[in-house]
Write a protein that holds these residues in place. Sequence first.
Motif, PDB file in Angstrom:
ATOM      1  N   ASN A  77      39.468  51.222  40.263  1.00 33.37           N
ATOM      2  CA  ASN A  77      38.386  51.662  41.139  1.00 33.37           C
ATOM      3  C   ASN A  77      38.724  53.014  41.766  1.00 33.37           C
ATOM      4  O   ASN A  77      39.676  53.113  42.545  1.00 33.37           O
ATOM      5  CB  ASN A  77      38.175  50.617  42.234  1.00 33.37           C
ATOM      6  N   HIS A  96      43.833  43.677  36.506  1.00 31.69           N
ATOM      7  CA  HIS A  96      43.256  42.345  36.335  1.00 31.69           C
ATOM      8  C   HIS A  96      41.971  42.181  37.147  1.00 31.69           C
ATOM      9  O   HIS A  96      41.579  41.064  37.461  1.00 31.69           O
ATOM     10  CB  HIS A  96      44.283  41.257  36.701  1.00 31.69           C
ATOM     11  N   HIS A  97      41.336  43.294  37.468  1.00 31.63           N
ATOM     12  CA  HIS A  97      40.060  43.277  38.181  1.00 31.63           C
ATOM     13  C   HIS A  97      38.930  43.687  37.240  1.00 31.63           C
ATOM     14  O   HIS A  97      39.161  44.229  36.169  1.00 31.63           O
ATOM     15  CB  HIS A  97      40.094  44.240  39.376  1.00 31.63           C
ATOM     16  N   LYS A  98      37.707  43.455  37.685  1.00 30.46           N
ATOM     17  CA  LYS A  98      36.561  43.856  36.873  1.00 30.46           C
ATOM     18  C   LYS A  98      36.520  45.382  36.755  1.00 30.46           C
ATOM     19  O   LYS A  98      37.007  46.110  37.628  1.00 30.46           O
ATOM     20  CB  LYS A  98      35.262  43.348  37.495  1.00 30.46           C
ATOM     21  N   LEU A  99      35.916  45.864  35.677  1.00 35.55           N
ATOM     22  CA  LEU A  99      35.760  47.300  35.495  1.00 35.55           C
ATOM     23  C   LEU A  99      34.721  47.841  36.463  1.00 35.55           C
ATOM     24  O   LEU A  99      33.628  47.286  36.592  1.00 35.55           O
ATOM     25  CB  LEU A  99      35.349  47.617  34.054  1.00 35.55           C
ATOM     26  N   VAL A 113      43.178  45.307  30.592  1.00 36.43           N
ATOM     27  CA  VAL A 113      42.572  44.559  31.696  1.00 36.43           C
ATOM     28  C   VAL A 113      42.404  43.124  31.214  1.00 36.43           C
ATOM     29  O   VAL A 113      41.667  42.868  30.260  1.00 36.43           O
ATOM     30  CB  VAL A 113      41.205  45.142  32.108  1.00 36.43           C
ATOM     31  N   PRO A 115      42.066  38.780  32.251  1.00 30.86           N
ATOM     32  CA  PRO A 115      41.652  37.836  33.300  1.00 30.86           C
ATOM     33  C   PRO A 115      42.791  36.925  33.742  1.00 30.86           C
ATOM     34  O   PRO A 115      42.750  35.707  33.566  1.00 30.86           O
ATOM     35  CB  PRO A 115      40.515  37.056  32.623  1.00 30.86           C
ATOM     36  N   THR A 157      42.206  31.933  41.211  1.00 28.45           N
ATOM     37  CA  THR A 157      42.454  32.921  40.154  1.00 28.45           C
ATOM     38  C   THR A 157      43.643  32.533  39.280  1.00 28.45           C
ATOM     39  O   THR A 157      43.851  33.115  38.220  1.00 28.45           O
ATOM     40  CB  THR A 157      42.726  34.311  40.754  1.00 28.45           C
ATOM     41  N   LYS A 297      38.655  38.303  45.204  1.00 30.51           N
ATOM     42  CA  LYS A 297      38.200  38.746  43.886  1.00 30.51           C
ATOM     43  C   LYS A 297      37.248  37.747  43.245  1.00 30.51           C
ATOM     44  O   LYS A 297      36.242  38.137  42.648  1.00 30.51           O
ATOM     45  CB  LYS A 297      39.413  38.965  42.979  1.00 30.51           C
ATOM     46  N   LYS A 298      37.551  36.459  43.373  1.00 27.18           N
ATOM     47  CA  LYS A 298      36.794  35.452  42.624  1.00 27.18           C
ATOM     48  C   LYS A 298      35.751  34.732  43.461  1.00 27.18           C
ATOM     49  O   LYS A 298      34.721  34.281  42.925  1.00 27.18           O
ATOM     50  CB  LYS A 298      37.763  34.433  42.022  1.00 27.18           C
ATOM     51  N   PRO A 302      32.178  38.373  44.693  1.00 21.54           N
ATOM     52  CA  PRO A 302      31.077  38.050  43.783  1.00 21.54           C
ATOM     53  C   PRO A 302      29.902  37.351  44.457  1.00 21.54           C
ATOM     54  O   PRO A 302      28.781  37.372  43.938  1.00 21.54           O
ATOM     55  CB  PRO A 302      31.727  37.138  42.750  1.00 21.54           C
TER      56      PRO A 302
END
Length: 306
Positions: A77, A96-99, A113, A115, A157, A297-298, A302
């Motif tokens: 990010n 290990h995070h979303k793009l 990357v 999960p 996670t 994160k999870k 979201p």
Amino acid sequence: MTTLVFGHKSPDTDSTGSAILWAWYLNEIKGDKAEAALLGEPNTEAAFMLKYWELPKPAIIADVKDDQPCVIVDTNNPAELPANINAADIRAIIDHHKLVGGLETRGPIDITVRPLACTATIMIDLMGDNAAKMPDWAKGVALTCILSDTLEFRSPTTTDHDRATAENLAKDLGLNIGDYAAEMFAAKSDVSAFSDAELLRMDSKEYAVGDTKFRVSVLETTAPKIVLDRKASLIETMTSVAAEDGVDQVLLFVVDILREEATLLVPNDLVKNVAEKSFSTLVDGDTVVLPGIMSRKKQIIPNLAV
């Protein structure tokens, strides 16, 4: 030219440790000249890790120069990276995070990357057979990162692979995971030396929901009362921190590691509405307890809704 390896601003244990771990790999295995760096003071748990394994604190940098070779770990990010990052020479990203998008590179690079719960787990996989060459301090750093990011396997996670990797590292080191994790979490919970503003920024990420910008802060602790006893001053400080950081609101989640729940501070109607819409709860007062909420994160980011 030395390659700098660094993670995100407000460096936590994984961001700190993974930078150190990958710099070791580049230097000792790949034969490249590399150095770990930090984008701020490490949190108390990361500081414990450095002390326990007798490691120097990496240099803290404010920005990167044009053409600076670098490897980014534990984030992709741009908002969490140096302002000049797109003028640097990014060689690899391990995360290990979303793009998120927004990073620019000079050409094709290595991007991994996966999960998994922890960047250090990914790094050990990438090292392959060379992971066996890690000295004890490097194994200790990797173990600390995994236990931190999984909250000793309590976080949703956590994967079976993270757990197995941590257990193998602990076996090699002759460490009891429960005892070592208790020391880590005790260090993380000792926040007495930090100001309210520092606590609000200690482990935080900026995130927008529509046109509303949030600083989403998480304090993971085995002693939540220490933080919650400062509730009034923390709520008061949220206003100035939000103004200084250019966000609309600070959201502070105090995660009780042992009870496996989070307490969200509720300073106003905006946060009240966010809590009720995001977590299907009713708010009556200036805090709300969210059972089972452990992961920003999870489970937190979201679900955020306004």
